[in-house]
Design a protein around this motif. Sequence first.
Motif, PDB file in Angstrom:
ATOM      1  N   PHE A  66     -13.316   8.037  40.162  1.00  0.00           N
ATOM      2  CA  PHE A  66     -12.303   8.485  39.343  1.00  0.00           C
ATOM      3  C   PHE A  66     -11.035   9.290  39.745  1.00  0.00           C
ATOM      4  N   ALA A  67     -10.028   8.852  39.372  1.00  0.00           N
ATOM      5  CA  ALA A  67      -8.749   9.751  40.034  1.00  0.00           C
ATOM      6  C   ALA A  67      -7.568   9.574  39.064  1.00  0.00           C
ATOM      7  N   TYR A  68      -6.672  10.776  38.973  1.00  0.00           N
ATOM      8  CA  TYR A  68      -5.623  10.606  38.337  1.00  0.00           C
ATOM      9  C   TYR A  68      -4.422  11.158  38.888  1.00  0.00           C
ATOM     10  N   ALA A  69      -3.177  10.729  38.573  1.00  0.00           N
ATOM     11  CA  ALA A  69      -1.966  11.396  39.189  1.00  0.00           C
ATOM     12  C   ALA A  69      -0.971  11.241  38.037  1.00  0.00           C
ATOM     13  N   TYR A  70       0.333  11.930  38.549  1.00  0.00           N
ATOM     14  CA  TYR A  70       1.617  11.729  37.706  1.00  0.00           C
ATOM     15  C   TYR A  70       2.758  11.622  38.583  1.00  0.00           C
ATOM     16  N   PHE A  71       3.844  11.171  37.888  1.00  0.00           N
ATOM     17  CA  PHE A  71       5.181  10.800  38.670  1.00  0.00           C
ATOM     18  C   PHE A  71       6.178  11.063  37.487  1.00  0.00           C
ATOM     19  N   ILE A  72       7.262  11.561  38.267  1.00  0.00           N
ATOM     20  CA  ILE A  72       8.677  11.659  37.175  1.00  0.00           C
ATOM     21  C   ILE A  72       9.391  10.445  37.701  1.00  0.00           C
ATOM     22  N   ALA A  73       9.534  10.006  36.441  1.00  0.00           N
ATOM     23  CA  ALA A  73      10.226   8.556  36.458  1.00  0.00           C
ATOM     24  C   ALA A  73      11.765   8.786  37.181  1.00  0.00           C
ATOM     25  N   ALA A  74      12.089   8.016  38.081  1.00  0.00           N
ATOM     26  CA  ALA A  74      13.510   7.814  38.410  1.00  0.00           C
ATOM     27  C   ALA A  74      14.511   6.959  37.429  1.00  0.00           C
ATOM     28  N   GLY A  75      13.334   6.006  36.590  1.00  0.00           N
ATOM     29  CA  GLY A  75      14.194   5.294  35.520  1.00  0.00           C
ATOM     30  C   GLY A  75      13.898   3.760  36.135  1.00  0.00           C
ATOM     31  N   GLY A  76      13.570   2.991  35.244  1.00  0.00           N
ATOM     32  CA  GLY A  76      13.419   1.554  35.492  1.00  0.00           C
ATOM     33  C   GLY A  76      12.141   1.219  36.217  1.00  0.00           C
ATOM     34  N   GLU A  77      11.146   2.148  36.561  1.00  0.00           N
ATOM     35  CA  GLU A  77       9.717   1.527  37.197  1.00  0.00           C
ATOM     36  C   GLU A  77       9.111   0.715  36.205  1.00  0.00           C
ATOM     37  N   THR A  78       8.619  -0.314  36.403  1.00  0.00           N
ATOM     38  CA  THR A  78       7.673  -1.311  35.550  1.00  0.00           C
ATOM     39  C   THR A  78       6.490  -1.823  36.322  1.00  0.00           C
ATOM     40  N   SER A  79       5.953  -1.234  37.264  1.00  0.00           N
ATOM     41  CA  SER A  79       4.499  -1.395  37.981  1.00  0.00           C
ATOM     42  C   SER A  79       3.886  -0.208  38.583  1.00  0.00           C
ATOM     43  N   ILE A  80       2.813  -0.026  38.610  1.00  0.00           N
ATOM     44  CA  ILE A  80       2.260   0.916  39.060  1.00  0.00           C
ATOM     45  C   ILE A  80       0.790   0.562  39.734  1.00  0.00           C
ATOM     46  N   THR A  81       0.553   0.746  40.969  1.00  0.00           N
ATOM     47  CA  THR A  81      -0.453   0.057  41.825  1.00  0.00           C
ATOM     48  C   THR A  81      -1.420   1.007  42.344  1.00  0.00           C
ATOM     49  N   TRP A  82      -2.558   0.879  42.048  1.00  0.00           N
ATOM     50  CA  TRP A  82      -3.752   1.946  42.552  1.00  0.00           C
ATOM     51  C   TRP A  82      -4.498   1.080  43.662  1.00  0.00           C
TER      52      TRP A  82
END
Length: 175
Positions: A66-82
Amino acid sequence: MAWANVQRVEQLVSPAATSKAVTISAAGAGNLLVSALAIDKSSGGITIPSGWTRIGTDYDQTDVSFAYAYFIAAGGETSITWSWVTSHTGRIFVGEYSGLTSTPLDQNQRATSGTTAVTSISTGTTGTTAQADELAMTFMASDTMASTETGRAWTQSFTEVSYATTASASAPGLS
């Protein structure tokens, strides 16, 4: 401004793989993205999405990782890859939240039962948050979804907003 849930997506990683891209609706600039990954069995090592901040330390054991993370969006992000090393099935959760500070993490607690099956677990005492009206999140990963399909309950005003419901003999549970 009060925080709000903008979107959340939960996806199964099946068949077994070593990475998964999750598609979301375009994120709003300045919004908080949070993602959790549960892998059935040992992942061999997890790589968080590029540019994201890891929360705590990964849990990588024989039964579940298990792992978790966060990100402050620049805007427009549509994909997250682990990505991870050892090919296994898994589950990924992604949530987007608006109305939060650009430095959202000031407390982090973790509790694990290791390889021992339990019916209850607690992080114990948590610290005082740095500001009022913060978003608090908790995640639970289990070796096999079927073992946590029913009977889940949360305390301290937490409400379950996502749980994997797609049956798969080797998929981990992620709540």
